[in-house]
Design a protein around this motif. Structure first.
Motif, PDB file in Angstrom:
ATOM      1  N   UNK A   1     -28.105  48.830  -0.934  1.00  0.00           N
ATOM      2  CA  UNK A   1     -28.898  49.351  -2.044  1.00  0.00           C
ATOM      3  C   UNK A   1     -29.145  50.833  -1.835  1.00  0.00           C
ATOM      4  N   UNK A   2     -28.919  51.604  -2.884  1.00  0.00           N
ATOM      5  CA  UNK A   2     -29.223  53.034  -2.852  1.00  0.00           C
ATOM      6  C   UNK A   2     -29.996  53.397  -4.113  1.00  0.00           C
ATOM      7  N   UNK A   3     -30.996  54.251  -3.934  1.00  0.00           N
ATOM      8  CA  UNK A   3     -31.762  54.763  -5.071  1.00  0.00           C
ATOM      9  C   UNK A   3     -31.665  56.273  -5.054  1.00  0.00           C
ATOM     10  N   UNK A   4     -31.100  56.817  -6.116  1.00  0.00           N
ATOM     11  CA  UNK A   4     -30.882  58.264  -6.210  1.00  0.00           C
ATOM     12  C   UNK A   4     -31.811  58.825  -7.287  1.00  0.00           C
ATOM     13  N   UNK A   5     -32.796  59.657  -6.928  1.00  0.00           N
ATOM     14  CA  UNK A   5     -33.726  60.214  -7.920  1.00  0.00           C
ATOM     15  C   UNK A   5     -32.981  60.997  -8.999  1.00  0.00           C
ATOM     16  N   UNK A   6     -33.501  60.960 -10.216  1.00  0.00           N
ATOM     17  CA  UNK A   6     -32.911  61.719 -11.315  1.00  0.00           C
ATOM     18  C   UNK A   6     -32.887  63.208 -10.973  1.00  0.00           C
ATOM     19  N   UNK A   7     -31.820  63.882 -11.383  1.00  0.00           N
ATOM     20  CA  UNK A   7     -31.689  65.310 -11.105  1.00  0.00           C
ATOM     21  C   UNK A   7     -32.842  66.079 -11.728  1.00  0.00           C
ATOM     22  N   UNK A   8     -33.143  65.772 -12.981  1.00  0.00           N
ATOM     23  CA  UNK A   8     -34.285  66.380 -13.661  1.00  0.00           C
ATOM     24  C   UNK A   8     -34.602  65.576 -14.909  1.00  0.00           C
ATOM     25  N   UNK A   9     -35.757  65.808 -15.509  1.00  0.00           N
ATOM     26  CA  UNK A   9     -36.102  65.128 -16.752  1.00  0.00           C
ATOM     27  C   UNK A   9     -35.133  65.559 -17.846  1.00  0.00           C
ATOM     28  N   UNK A  10     -34.834  64.619 -18.752  1.00  0.00           N
ATOM     29  CA  UNK A  10     -33.884  64.919 -19.803  1.00  0.00           C
ATOM     30  C   UNK A  10     -34.336  64.278 -21.105  1.00  0.00           C
ATOM     31  N   UNK A  11     -34.099  64.968 -22.208  1.00  0.00           N
ATOM     32  CA  UNK A  11     -34.567  64.489 -23.507  1.00  0.00           C
ATOM     33  C   UNK A  11     -33.790  63.268 -24.005  1.00  0.00           C
ATOM     34  N   UNK A  12     -32.594  63.029 -23.475  1.00  0.00           N
ATOM     35  CA  UNK A  12     -31.774  61.935 -23.989  1.00  0.00           C
ATOM     36  C   UNK A  12     -32.127  60.574 -23.401  1.00  0.00           C
ATOM     37  N   UNK A  13     -32.895  60.531 -22.303  1.00  0.00           N
ATOM     38  CA  UNK A  13     -33.311  59.279 -21.690  1.00  0.00           C
ATOM     39  C   UNK A  13     -34.396  59.574 -20.667  1.00  0.00           C
ATOM     40  N   UNK A  14     -35.299  58.597 -20.454  1.00  0.00           N
ATOM     41  CA  UNK A  14     -36.463  58.872 -19.605  1.00  0.00           C
ATOM     42  C   UNK A  14     -36.440  58.101 -18.288  1.00  0.00           C
ATOM     43  N   UNK A  15     -35.264  57.863 -17.727  1.00  0.00           N
ATOM     44  CA  UNK A  15     -35.165  57.160 -16.445  1.00  0.00           C
ATOM     45  C   UNK A  15     -35.710  58.033 -15.307  1.00  0.00           C
ATOM     46  N   UNK A  16     -36.071  57.396 -14.193  1.00  0.00           N
ATOM     47  CA  UNK A  16     -36.609  58.134 -13.045  1.00  0.00           C
ATOM     48  C   UNK A  16     -35.625  58.218 -11.882  1.00  0.00           C
ATOM     49  N   UNK A  17     -34.676  57.280 -11.827  1.00  0.00           N
ATOM     50  CA  UNK A  17     -33.720  57.256 -10.723  1.00  0.00           C
ATOM     51  C   UNK A  17     -32.562  56.347 -11.099  1.00  0.00           C
TER      52      UNK A  17
END
Length: 259
Positions: A233-249
């Motif tokens: 299992x790997x969890x990679x944090x989102x590069x930055x906030x984006x208007x097209x989707x609100x995922x965190x990782x």
């Protein structure tokens, strides 16, 4: 925006080509890092390690993505593609047929070719994927007895990239659809699963669509309930906030089907 007024991917406003080109093929460079580059690198590392191998794969990725198959087709002789909307099935087939209407997947093909040490071989990489794909099938979310769900041989591996972000509306949906997707997986076979964590919406073609917000604990419980053992299992944090989707990782899970 309240969940109840968001659209679902089965609505008539959902456009497969716009969805793919917004989120995976021609999108913002930071967003593409999460949506495309991260999965391609992780799949390349996994397959080249020898941990996951076999002859037959079932693949089902959001909107009819082609990019995950560029790595997989080097290691699996037969690939069956399952999609959940007519639009995704039709658009995927346009790429198979080299239609001018198809999404351009040359960028991820070049990326994978570079990872494999052959930067100039991306056109052959696309053809390798086309040769490996044996059937493109639709599973109807509104028809639990869809014949296409059993029109696939037993497989050694199931690969799904962000598909469950767009098709599920409840936790029960998630478990039900995961059970369907892995029903043809052999005991001892592997599930390779990518998911954008905690995502409540995504947008494309001027519309906002719903996504069931799941965290890694919920996902792990469902896989455990379905008798999968977590291998990696790997969890990679989102590069930055984006208007097209609100995922965190981005979650990448490798799980093995237990007896």
């Amino acid at each position: 925006m309240p969940y109840t007024i968001l659209k679902h991917c089965l609505s008539e406003e959902w456009n497969a080509k716009d969805f793919l080109e917004t989120h995976f093929s021609h999108g913002d460079v930071y967003y593409t890092e999460d949506s495309t580059v991260v999965p391609m690198k992780l799949l390349h590392e996994l397959f080249s390690s020898g941990l996951v191998e076999g002859d037959i794969m079932l693949e089902s990725s959001a909107g009819g993505m082609v990019s995950p198959l560029f790595s997989a087709s080097k290691y699996f002789k037969e690939i069956y593609v399952m999609e959940f909307t007519d639009a995704s099935v039709n658009h995927f087939k346009q790429w198979l047929e080299n239609s001018d209407e198809a999404t351009d997947w040359s960028y991820p093909a070049q990326l994978v070719s570079g990872l494999e040490g052959n930067e100039d071989g991306w056109k052959e990489k696309e053809e390798q994927a086309r040769r490996a794909i044996k059937r493109v099938l639709k599973y109807d979310l509104l028809d639990c007895n869809s014949k296409n769900s059993v029109a696939i041989p037993e497989v050694d591996c199931v690969l799904t990239v962000y598909q469950f972000n767009i098709i599920c509306q409840t936790k029960e949906d998630f478990k039900h659809n995961m059970k369907i997707l892995t029903s043809r997986l052999k005991v001892g076979g592997y599930l390779l699963f990518f998911h954008a964590l905690n995502m409540t919406f995504y947008q494309t073609d001027g519309h906002k669509f719903s996504s069931l917000a799941l965290d890694e604990k919920i996902i792990e419980k469902v896989l455990n309930d379905l008798r999968f053992d977590m291998v990696k299992k790997e969890i990679i944090p989102a590069v930055k906030e984006h208007e097209n989707a609100d995922y965190t990782a981005v979650l990448f899970a490798v799980a093995r089907k237990a007896k």
